[in-house]
Design an enzyme around this catalytic site. Structure first.
Site, PDB file in Angstrom:
ATOM      1  N   CYS A   1     -13.573 127.847 -84.867  1.00 59.37           N
ATOM      2  CA  CYS A   1     -13.387 128.153 -83.376  1.00 59.37           C
ATOM      3  C   CYS A   1     -14.034 127.027 -82.438  1.00 59.37           C
ATOM      4  CB  CYS A   1     -13.544 129.606 -82.848  1.00 59.37           C
ATOM      5  SG  CYS A   1     -12.924 130.987 -84.029  1.00 59.37           S
TER       6      CYS A   1
ATOM      7  N   ARG B   1     -12.193 122.283 -85.110  1.00 54.78           N
ATOM      8  CA  ARG B   1     -12.886 123.532 -85.853  1.00 54.78           C
ATOM      9  C   ARG B   1     -12.123 124.710 -86.060  1.00 54.78           C
ATOM     10  NH1 ARG B   1     -18.235 123.028 -83.709  1.00 54.78           N
ATOM     11  NH2 ARG B   1     -18.390 125.396 -83.797  1.00 54.78           N
TER      12      ARG B   1
ATOM     13  N   TRP C   1      -9.908 129.762 -85.339  1.00 55.14           N
ATOM     14  CA  TRP C   1      -9.677 129.764 -86.798  1.00 55.14           C
ATOM     15  C   TRP C   1     -10.108 131.169 -87.139  1.00 55.14           C
ATOM     16  CZ3 TRP C   1     -12.831 131.082 -91.216  1.00 55.14           C
ATOM     17  CH2 TRP C   1     -12.526 130.542 -92.132  1.00 55.14           C
TER      18      TRP C   1
ATOM     19  N   ASN D   1     -16.904 132.295 -80.045  1.00 55.02           N
ATOM     20  CA  ASN D   1     -16.952 131.614 -81.396  1.00 55.02           C
ATOM     21  C   ASN D   1     -18.168 132.349 -82.116  1.00 55.02           C
ATOM     22  OD1 ASN D   1     -18.574 128.522 -82.408  1.00 55.02           O
ATOM     23  ND2 ASN D   1     -17.114 129.669 -83.432  1.00 55.02           N
ATOM     24  N   GLY D   2     -17.993 132.757 -83.380  1.00 54.88           N
ATOM     25  CA  GLY D   2     -18.968 133.314 -84.226  1.00 54.88           C
ATOM     26  C   GLY D   2     -18.348 134.780 -84.666  1.00 54.88           C
TER      27      GLY D   2
ATOM     28  N   GLU E   1     -16.262 114.609-105.432  1.00 56.23           N
ATOM     29  CA  GLU E   1     -15.864 114.326-104.132  1.00 56.23           C
ATOM     30  C   GLU E   1     -14.453 114.000-103.996  1.00 56.23           C
ATOM     31  OE1 GLU E   1     -17.005 115.361-101.411  1.00 56.23           O
ATOM     32  OE2 GLU E   1     -16.437 113.686-100.004  1.00 56.23           O
TER      33      GLU E   1
ATOM     34  N   LYS F   1     -11.549 115.594-101.786  1.00 55.10           N
ATOM     35  CA  LYS F   1     -10.714 114.926-100.898  1.00 55.10           C
ATOM     36  C   LYS F   1      -9.550 115.185-100.888  1.00 55.10           C
ATOM     37  CE  LYS F   1     -13.240 114.634 -98.595  1.00 55.10           C
ATOM     38  NZ  LYS F   1     -14.610 114.801 -98.095  1.00 55.10           N
TER      39      LYS F   1
ATOM     40  N   HIS G   1     -15.377 119.644-123.686  1.00 58.81           N
ATOM     41  CA  HIS G   1     -15.946 121.042-123.834  1.00 58.81           C
ATOM     42  C   HIS G   1     -15.029 122.083-123.156  1.00 58.81           C
ATOM     43  CE1 HIS G   1     -19.945 119.903-125.443  1.00 58.81           C
ATOM     44  NE2 HIS G   1     -19.723 118.748-124.665  1.00 58.81           N
TER      45      HIS G   1
ATOM     46  N   LYS H   1     -13.535 122.346 -89.546  1.00 63.58           N
ATOM     47  CA  LYS H   1     -14.715 121.154 -89.608  1.00 63.58           C
ATOM     48  C   LYS H   1     -15.968 121.975 -89.834  1.00 63.58           C
ATOM     49  CE  LYS H   1     -15.899 116.928 -89.706  1.00 63.58           C
ATOM     50  NZ  LYS H   1     -15.849 116.018 -90.910  1.00 63.58           N
TER      51      LYS H   1
END
Ligand code: F6R
Length: 612
Positions: free
Chosen positions: A2, A27, A73, A99-100, A485, A489, A508, A607
């Site tokens: 958010c 965000r 979000w 936000n939170g 990584e 992505k 394995h 993000k």
């Protein structure tokens, strides 16, 4: 998670808030809304969807002196107009953006409902505005200050009242909130980016502070008294947060890497002309005494996601160069595991945003247990930077694309500089060796530039694999975190299921997955493990799997064994990890574009993960 924005000035508030929300969309972007003072009180416009959808709903000529906005979000309640912020009390006299997460929201909601309040949404935030409305007697600051102690959890709040036009009251605990100090206009925002078109003077609010914001003045309060803020001058421009002709932020940020790495390295490493002298390393404000490095028994690196992969690379560097045992840890696991710590353990927190909730909590825990904490952070003034004993800023400019790219390679370079410094202090590194490593690092930007010049070629390879449903990424040594990584992505921007493995693990288990529908990207640079990796490639090919190899520029043989090769010019450990990251980023980007994905705003992602 958010983003909130607020503006108070003389006119221009709606445009400023809408533009600010666009800058904060990374965000969260499932719904958006704005509240502004109109002649009759407060108007609220909200929508499910993007800020662009919100903009369409705002009548063209609307303007105001004061507005607050939100891009969401979802945490409590599905993405829907009723759950979008701003939330208001039943009379529409007070509106709030948040936000939170309010942890005790269920109890607050029940108490309010018992008192006869009606909730219009499923959000935790609505409880906060209803509490403020309940306490409001014409003094908005007093009402907000009365409610804050009732809240458990995290918040960055912006609040406006219909009968107090020209005023925003903001408060923070645990979620970031910046206040911009402009000329005849002041702003709040979840980060500095929306503030930059108006002013570079920013105050990053402290926990439990309240800001009282009008067009001419901003006052900061804590414990019911006025306090003096620390004003930071932001160095990068508003333009740095624009796409500058690139189709996406992700692509722009990939292409920024040569310059970003060059700035990072040149700003930190000075090589005296006399080659018998050691390099001078500037650690950017870090105040950890050198003897402290000498007494370290163990290093724990805490991070999440991409930053965790950088820590995996960093572990190899620190152990090789400084000979200190180093352990990358997911911050979320670390904080709940009751880790065994003592003051000889050095903790390094690695984070782009400096706001990741789990990493912040892990930093606090480590400090409570007597450890020194160094953070490697991009966002200046962020919570983790402020709460650490020393900070190494990456200064790579705003990273807006949700998929982290330039911050990742900068983190690796930053960890390497830190490792060299520790090696010099602990004398595990000779002057010559330190110098050689630094000379090598100084050329990294140039090498990355060379790799970027092959972007069109990588795009061609991407077209061969764009319809895959699954992907394996394999590597050994530092190739392993790179494989993880690369897989991260690809999955986050293209939604192709991808797994990153240490190639040594293949036999394995993962080998069971290989067939003609399971392409594998294999990091196969020349070095100690090269022959072993070639063995893994043969195993994939023997099972009809397609292979893309990322190989050394002078490997004249590998093309015989694989379907596609991306060559990189890299010949040392540090170069390998930074240089290899770049084609993996490009591959993910081009595959995602070919599949029509929204690269900068992948579904379900935000993000900064400022909630658990
Ligand atoms: C992936 C990505 C995330 C972040 C993670 C930690 O591309 O960006 O995995 O790396 O959420 O974020 P920071 O570095 O801000 O702590």
């Amino acid at each position: 998670m958010c983003g909130i924005v607020g503006f108070v000035g003389s006119g221009g508030a709606i445009a400023a808030v809408v533009e600010g929300l666009k800058a904060l969309e990374y965000r969260g972007y499932d719904s958006a809304g704005i509240a502004f003072a109109s002649g009759e009180g407060l108007d609220i416009i909200k929508t499910k969807g993007r800020v662009a959808d919100l903009e369409e709903k705002i009548p063209a000529s609307t303007d105001s002196d004061v507005a607050i906005g939100h891009t969401r979000w979802a945490t409590h309640g599905v993405p829907a107009e009723r759950n979008a912020h701003p939330h208001a009390d039943a009379a529409g006299k007070i509106a709030l953006v948040h936000n939170g997460i309010i942890d005790n929201y269920a109890k607050l909601r029940k108490d309010l409902e018992d008192e006869g309040a009606h909730f219009a949404s499923e959000t935790d935030s609505e409880a906060v505005v209803l509490l403020i409305a309940r306490e409001y007697r014409g003094d908005l600051v007093a009402a907000v200050e009365k409610v804050l102690p009732m809240l458990d959890g995290t918040f960055a709040l912006g609040v406006v009242a219909a009968d107090n036009p020209g005023l925003i009251v903001a408060a923070r605990r645990g979620s970031p909130l910046a206040v911009g100090l402009g000329e005849n206009a002041n702003l709040i925002a979840s980060d500095a980016v929306p503030i930059l078109p108006h002013t570079r003077k920013v105050v990053f609010m402290e926990d439990d502070q309240v800001a009282v914001i009008t067009a001419d003045e901003v006052r900061f309060r804590a414990d019911g008294k006025d306090v003096n803020p620390v004003v930071t001058e932001i160095k990068w421009s508003a333009e740095a947060a624009q796409k500058q002709g690139y189709d996406h932020f992700m692509l722009k940020e990939i292409f920024e890497q040569p310059r970003v790495l060059e700035n990072l390295v040149r700003g930190r490493i000075a090589l005296p002309d006399d080659i018998s002298l050691p390099p001078e390393l500037n650690m950017d404000g870090m105040e950890i005494p050198e003897q402290y490095f000498a007494g370290v028994s163990r290093i724990i690196m805490i991070a999440q996601g991409t930053a965790y992969h950088a820590c995996m690379v960093g572990r190899n560097m620190i152990e090789r160069v400084a000979r200190i045992p180093a352990y990358p840890e997911y911050a979320a696991d670390f904080r709940y595991r009751d880790p065994i710590l003592d003051p000889t353990v050095l903790v390094i927190a690695v984070t782009q945003s400096g706001e990741t909730a789990d990493t912040l909590a892990a930093v606090r825990l480590a400090r409570e247990r007597g450890c020194k904490v160094i953070s490697i952070v991009n966002v200046v003034g962020s919570s983790i930077a402020r709460e650490s004993d020393g900070v190494f800023y990456l200064h790579c400019g705003p990273e807006i694309g949700v998929a982290s790219t330039k911050a990742f390679t900068s983190m690796i370079a930053g960890l390497y500089i830190l490792a060299i410094r520790m090696g010099m202090v602990r004398e595990t590194l000779s002057v010559n060796d330190a110098r050689r490593r630094c000379e090598n690092l100084v050329t990294v930007g140039h090498r990355v530039e060379g790799i970027l010049s092959t972007a069109n070629y990588v795009r061609g390879i991407a077209m061969n694999y764009k319809d895959a449903s699954n992907f394996l990424f394999l590597g050994r040594g530092t190739g392993w975190p790179l494989a993880m990584e690369g897989a991260l992505k690809l999955k986050e921007v293209s939604y192709i299921h991808a797994e990153g493995y240490d190639a040594a693990e293949m036999k394995h288990g993962p080998i069971a997955l290989i067939d003609e529908n399971m392409p594998a990207l294999v990091i196969a640079l020349k070095g100690r493990r090269y022959e072993k990796v070639l063995g893994n490639i043969q195993e994939v090919k023997a099972r009809q799997g397609k292979v893309i190899a990322v190989a050394s520029h002078d490997d004249n043989e590998i093309h015989k064994f694989v379907d596609d090769v991306i060559y990189v010019r890299a010949d040392s450990g540090i170069m390998n990890s930074i240089c290899c990251a770049v084609p993996l980023q490009l591959l993910a980007y081009y595959i995602a574009c070919a599949r029509g994905c929204d690269v900068d705003k992948p579904k379900n992602l935000a993000k900064s993960v400022t909630v658990e």
